[in-house]
Scaffold this active site. Sequence first.
Site: not given
Length: 421
Positions: A22-23, A117, A122, A307, A399
Amino acid sequence: MERFIVNGGKPIEGEINICGAKNSAVAILPATILAKGTCTIENVPDIADVRLLLHILQSCGASVDWHDDGSVIIDTSNAVSCEPPAEDARKLRAAYYFLGVMLARFGTARIALPGGCDLGPRPIDQHLKAFSAMGCDWKVEHGTIEVKCRYQRLHGAHIFFDTVSVGATINAILAASMAEGKTVLENVAREPHIVDVANFINSMGGDVRGAGTDVIKIRGVDFFRPSEYSVVPDQIEAGTYMAAAVATKGDITILNIIPKHLEVIEDKLIRVGAEIDEWDDSLRITRRGPLYSTNLNTKPYPGFPTDMQPQLAVLLSMANGTSIVNEGIWESRFKYADELRRMGAKIEADGKQAVIEGVRKLMPADMRAPDLRAGAALVIAALAAEGTSRISDVKYIDRGYEKIVEKLTAVGADIRREILG
Ligand code: EPU
């Protein structure tokens, strides 16, 4: 509203194929804008964040063709400098990569402040520090950030980041990729997705060196040529299913992985009781004995990834003894503790630390996914607890996890998705 119904208490057994990270994908897809023409990106995970990014790319004039085999063909020939739709940008963190690519290619960028999230504050000050050093001015008005280069083209610069940040490192690489001259980035993130983004840029003719170490050097190029590229496997998806196997005393073979990226996760899982056999691009994970407590400190790569912290905490909740978990990245990553307590877990979280006293077993419960990884952790807990658990707000899980219900069902889990009214 959708929720998962999980009848837990059964070991999961079989093979799980891991998709692209994903990232990585959420940075590589926007980066296709750097080249004018048609890029083919393979191993793209079918997740909600990717769908949003592809929608943003289309809104910028790119054409997108997503194939069943996981490859996406993106033609950016007609892409223009554009502001991503605010309703998309506000839903995901990675929308901020459009700042880096738009600045590199068009010298100007505007975007609604990105969401993602809720893990505590952030900030994006380090992204802005890099853009400013390369000759840009920025302002924030009515929840939208605008960044503009003062010159015809961004200038190479020497930037020392005050915090190790995945997003700021990638955004600085993207912006510097077409800047005039050389950029040196120090105190950068070293995650596999940083290396993946650098490799993708280099595959298009870029000059990014040192990714994977804490100093990255970039020489800006005048133009990029489109390329074909395959996204690296997702080490967090792999780690999540490994934790599920350990939680349920299952026997799972994880396919399409890079074992080197999983070393620190494997190390912790072995410490809590897993047995692992590893091959070139796959591994088998089982657990026969009890779960053991251990302490956990999350850190930037190559440290233990934040994570994977919630998924590990579920195992520690059922382990013999007391474990201390220190969250080293995010202010607020223990929101799942309240939900786990509903299952009988003894977990006390205070700020960035949680103390977990293992219980013999978790009980089924009705829970709400507070964010992506916490949601995945609750799925693991529900798979381990004998009886029926219900997890709502699964939009967070969708997601970042491709076909999670289908993948778990294929290895014998009793889990289904229920669509409510
Ligand atoms: N930070 C700053 N200033 C900045 C940027 C970051 O102070 O300008 C701080 C953050 O507040 C945080 C730390 O630096 O305390 C690290 O943040 P980072 O920028 O590395 O996080 P990110 O890029 O926003 C990515 C992943 C997250 C993952 C973190 C850490 C993406 C899209 N997201 O976030 O993934 O937790 O790196 O590894 O790549 C997830 O996948 O569930 C997820 C949250």
